[in-house]
Design a protein around this motif. Structure first.
Motif, PDB file in Angstrom:
ATOM      1  N   UNK A 182      31.934  51.669  56.812  1.00 40.58           N
ATOM      2  CA  UNK A 182      31.058  50.678  56.175  1.00 40.58           C
ATOM      3  C   UNK A 182      31.347  50.531  54.680  1.00 40.58           C
ATOM      4  N   UNK A 183      32.038  51.503  54.080  1.00 36.92           N
ATOM      5  CA  UNK A 183      32.324  51.444  52.641  1.00 36.92           C
ATOM      6  C   UNK A 183      33.656  50.773  52.325  1.00 36.92           C
ATOM      7  N   UNK A 224      45.002  39.628  41.813  1.00 39.58           N
ATOM      8  CA  UNK A 224      46.258  38.898  41.966  1.00 39.58           C
ATOM      9  C   UNK A 224      47.473  39.646  41.458  1.00 39.58           C
ATOM     10  N   UNK A 225      47.270  40.619  40.563  1.00 36.44           N
ATOM     11  CA  UNK A 225      48.383  41.399  40.019  1.00 36.44           C
ATOM     12  C   UNK A 225      48.604  42.691  40.789  1.00 36.44           C
ATOM     13  N   UNK A 226      47.811  42.913  41.848  1.00 39.20           N
ATOM     14  CA  UNK A 226      47.992  44.111  42.657  1.00 39.20           C
ATOM     15  C   UNK A 226      47.219  45.319  42.178  1.00 39.20           C
ATOM     16  N   UNK A 227      46.305  45.149  41.228  1.00 41.43           N
ATOM     17  CA  UNK A 227      45.493  46.280  40.747  1.00 41.43           C
ATOM     18  C   UNK A 227      44.366  46.543  41.730  1.00 41.43           C
ATOM     19  N   UNK A 228      44.125  47.827  41.981  1.00 38.09           N
ATOM     20  CA  UNK A 228      43.126  48.244  42.945  1.00 38.09           C
ATOM     21  C   UNK A 228      41.760  48.383  42.279  1.00 38.09           C
ATOM     22  N   UNK A 229      40.718  47.935  42.990  1.00 36.29           N
ATOM     23  CA  UNK A 229      39.347  48.010  42.486  1.00 36.29           C
ATOM     24  C   UNK A 229      38.469  48.715  43.513  1.00 36.29           C
ATOM     25  N   UNK A 230      37.510  49.478  43.019  1.00 34.50           N
ATOM     26  CA  UNK A 230      36.499  50.100  43.874  1.00 34.50           C
ATOM     27  C   UNK A 230      35.144  49.655  43.367  1.00 34.50           C
TER      28      UNK A 230
END
Length: 122
Positions: A44-45, A53-59
């Motif tokens: 679920x997370x 768009x630049x491929x940077x990961x976000x949480x």
């Protein structure tokens, strides 16, 4: 798309996935090395993960910072590194001067061209 085209596409994607896994196999996870306060992500997370768009990961909307890749030096280490770089440059200049002198002497002895006029031989 027809049914056969969809099935062919799925089979092609499955083959590509198998090739990817052969090239870069799945990692073995050793949870015994994890800190006590860390747990696996629940299904679920997973919608908390994102990419721009630049491929940077976000949480959860914040960028994920990769730690351990950056080199931070203390002032003392920076000073020592600078001194080593300066002395290495001086040593390189000395080596170039010595090499030019040896070449000039050798070139004059055997009659090869030299940048500076050779002294008269006795």
């Amino acid at each position: 798309m027809t049914m056969s085209e969809e099935q062919a596409t799925r089979e092609r994607e499955a083959r590509e996935r198998e090739e990817e896994l052969r090239a870069v196999p799945l990692q073995k996870i050793d949870k015994s090395k994890w800190p006590r306060a860390v747990r696996p992500i629940a299904i679920d997370e997973t919608n908390g993960l994102g990419i721009d768009g630049d491929g940077r990961l976000y949480w959860n909307g914040r960028p994920v910072e990769i730690i351990g890749r950056r080199l931070d030096l203390t002032k003392t280490q920076t000073g020592i590194a600078l001194a080593v770089a300066i002395f290495t440059g001086i040593a390189a200049l000395g080596t170039v001067a010595q090499a030019w002198t040896v070449y000039h002497d050798w070139a004059c002895r055997i009659g090869w061209p030299s940048l500076v006029t050779c002294p008269k031989q006795k």
